[in-house]
Design an enzyme around this catalytic site. Structure first.
Site, PDB file in Angstrom:
ATOM      1  N   SER A  43       0.832  -1.203   0.000  1.00 13.90           N
ATOM      2  CA  SER A  43       0.000   0.000   0.000  1.00 13.90           C
ATOM      3  C   SER A  43       0.866   1.253   0.000  1.00 13.90           C
ATOM      4  O   SER A  43       2.058   1.200   0.276  1.00 13.90           O
ATOM      5  CB  SER A  43      -0.900   0.012   1.235  1.00 13.90           C
ATOM      6  OG  SER A  43      -0.130   0.376   2.367  1.00 13.90           O
ATOM      7  N   LYS A  44       0.225   2.355  -0.281  1.00 15.60           N
ATOM      8  CA  LYS A  44       0.896   3.653  -0.292  1.00 15.60           C
ATOM      9  C   LYS A  44       1.511   3.928   1.080  1.00 15.60           C
ATOM     10  O   LYS A  44       2.587   4.499   1.184  1.00 15.60           O
ATOM     11  CB  LYS A  44      -0.155   4.677  -0.690  1.00 15.60           C
ATOM     12  CG  LYS A  44      -0.091   6.009  -0.059  1.00 15.60           C
ATOM     13  CD  LYS A  44      -1.172   6.875  -0.635  1.00 15.60           C
ATOM     14  CE  LYS A  44      -1.876   7.717   0.404  1.00 15.60           C
ATOM     15  NZ  LYS A  44      -1.037   8.353   1.398  1.00 15.60           N
TER      16      LYS A  44
END
Ligand code: GLU
Length: 513
Positions: A278-279
């Site tokens: 994920s970011k």
């Protein structure tokens, strides 16, 4: 059947935000698959969900793919960055943006209603919420399908005349797929093999909405894959749960003969622990998760590989290796080599753990493979930003000598600023360690020899007199570099010249004596 046709694959992003590196990998695998077979790679923009539309996302996606060299044959005009619209006879499938194809989907949805594969639904969101709450109160999960549709407000339960009337007078109805009851859908995935799902676990998905006269993803995706003559659908694993519905839609339309083959790619996983990359992982561990920088509506910036100094060919190479392997030890592949080597059979079923150190390793390798000339062109703007204007041939020479030590071109300044400007300060630790009277007095004598006769002659003197070579050279290095690191003294002197060399010896005397 699909095998005999010209290979046509598509990347079908929804412009709901910046493209994550996993999305770029999906595009890349599609591209490699098509090019290996001399087929077509198409970009189709799936923008029928107006609520999730993010301005700028489409342009971002196109720019990111162009940066990677993933160039479509159809769908997007790379020169203008615009989707080709009704462009020419060369593009019989245009337009490629679904919002611009909106007029064509209703007839397909109605075709399914007429064939008994779909129906009109008039349930308001309040009614559906009430049904959900009631089910939950009984410990069940509400699912709109054969188990409930008989009690809901749709064209299967409401008399025909009333249905007709509501279709004409209301604008809040939808067309839903009529999921068959108790059927086992048997599917084949090119990566996962045979998969079976019982339709009782699936719901009657909305296919088309009167409110905005737009199809949902499922209908638009199947209709367009059919019309665009797509032969293989290669997409992320998150779409696997939609596959039974997609199979049934092909059956309902009578298109099974030309149904594409499907390949669902494994997820990209976090560097540590489990779960999707994920970011947030990027933020925490300091690596980019997106191809290009992206600023969201709150003004937050997500890091991009491009702006972080990665070469596009290194990025493409490292992405290709996330979930695919060539079956050999080879790790470095140009795009042409990837096209040659790529096969879906070598895509793994399990998720691919992303390793940020490996990503850096790739960039380092690609940096070393660049010519000194190319690197100089990239380094010159950095030099200019430090107000340094150096002779081009000099910069080329420096790049050749330092490139083994860098991971990014942006490292060059830290590694080599002393080859352009005299050190403005001297590393305190190194000064404490090496700048001792017994060392620097000898170093000054040696500096004179270097200035007069060169480094080799100076070293010979040191050896003859049995002086401490390391200590003396570190004092000289301190004068030239500002610390005890850097290139060999001979290289430095040959680059900066004897005049500058002597000046720096004088500078350190002034500063430290
Ligand atoms: N629009 C879908 C997405 O955003 C496409 C999925 C597919 O390739 O079928 O990923």
């Amino acid at each position: 059947m699909a095998d005999e046709r010209r290979t046509r694959v598509r990347f079908a992003p929804s412009p709901t935000g910046p493209l994550h590196m996993g999305g770029v990998r999906t595009a890349l695998y599609n591209y490699l698959y098509a090019k290996k077979r001399g087929g077509d790679f198409i970009i189709r923009i799936e923008d029928t969900d107006s609520q999730r539309f993010v301005p700028g996302a489409e342009a971002y996606i196109i720019e990111a793919l162009a940066w990677c060299g993933i160039i479509p044959d159809e769908g997007v005009d790379m020169a203008t960055g615009k989707v080709v619209e009704e462009a020419s006879a060369k593009h019989p499938h245009a337009p490629y943006r679904q919002s611009q194809r909106r007029g064509l989907y209703r007839a397909y949805a109605e075709q399914l209603v007429n064939a008994g594969w779909a129906y009109y639904a008039f349930d308001s969101s309040e009614e559906l919420n009430a049904a959900r709450t009631a089910a939950e109160a009984e410990g069940r999960t509400f699912i709109y399908n054969a188990s409930t549709r008989g009690q809901l407000r749709n064209s299967l339960t409401i008399p025909e005349t009333e249905v007709k009337n509501m279709l004409d007078t209301r604008t809040d109805w939808t067309i839903r797929f009529r999921m068959p009851e108790g059927r086992i859908v048997a599917m084949d995935d090119m990566i996962r093999g045979h998969v079976e799902v019982n339709t009782d676990t699936l719901d009657d998905k909305v296919l088309w909405k009167r409110a905005d006269e737009l199809p949902t993803y499922h209908l638009a995706n199947i209709v367009d894959d059919h019309l665009m003559e797509i032969t293989e659908v290669i997409r992320g694993e998150e779409w696997l749960p939609s596959l039974p519905l997609h199979y049934l839609l092909y059956e309902a339309f009578g298109w099974t003969d030309t149904m594409p083959r499907f390949a669902h790619l494994p997820l990209l996983l976090k560097p540590v622990g489990n779960g999707k990359l994920s970011k947030r992982d990027g933020d925490k561990m300091g690596f980019p998760v997106f191809p290009l920088n992206w600023k969201n509506s709150e003004g937050e910036t997500y890091h991009g590989y491009r702006e972080d100094g990665y070469f596009p060919d290194a990025f493409v190479n490292l992405l290709a290796m996330l979930g695919w392997n060539p079956g050999t030890e080879q790790e470095i592949f140009s795009m042409e080599q990837l096209i040659e080597a790529f096969s879906v059979e070598h895509v793994s079923k399990s998720g691919a753990k992303f390793n940020p150190d490996k990503a850096k390793w790739y960039n380092k390798e690609y940096l070393r493979m660049k010519s000194d000339e190319q690197l100089a062109t990239l380094f010159e703007p950095i030099l200019a930003s430090h107000d340094v204007r150096a002779d081009h041939d000099y910069v080329v020479k420096v790049c050749g000598l330092i490139k083994e030590r860098a991971t990014f071109v942006a490292d060059f300044w830290d590694i080599a600023s002393y080859l352009f400007v005299a050190p403005a300060s001297y590393n305190e630790k190194d000064v404490a360690k090496f700048w001792k009277e017994e060392n620097y007095t000898l170093a000054f004598e040696i500096a004179d020899i270097i200035a007069g006769k060169g480094v080799e002659a100076a070293e010979e003197q040191i050896r003859e007199r049995q002086w401490p070579m390391g200590k003396i050279m570190n004092c000289i290095r301190l004068a030239l570099v500002g610390s005890s690191s850097g290139l060999g003294i001979a290289d430095i002197v040959s680059l900066i010249g004897v005049g500058e060399f002597s000046k720096r010896i004088e500078n350190i005397k002034k500063a430290l004596l």
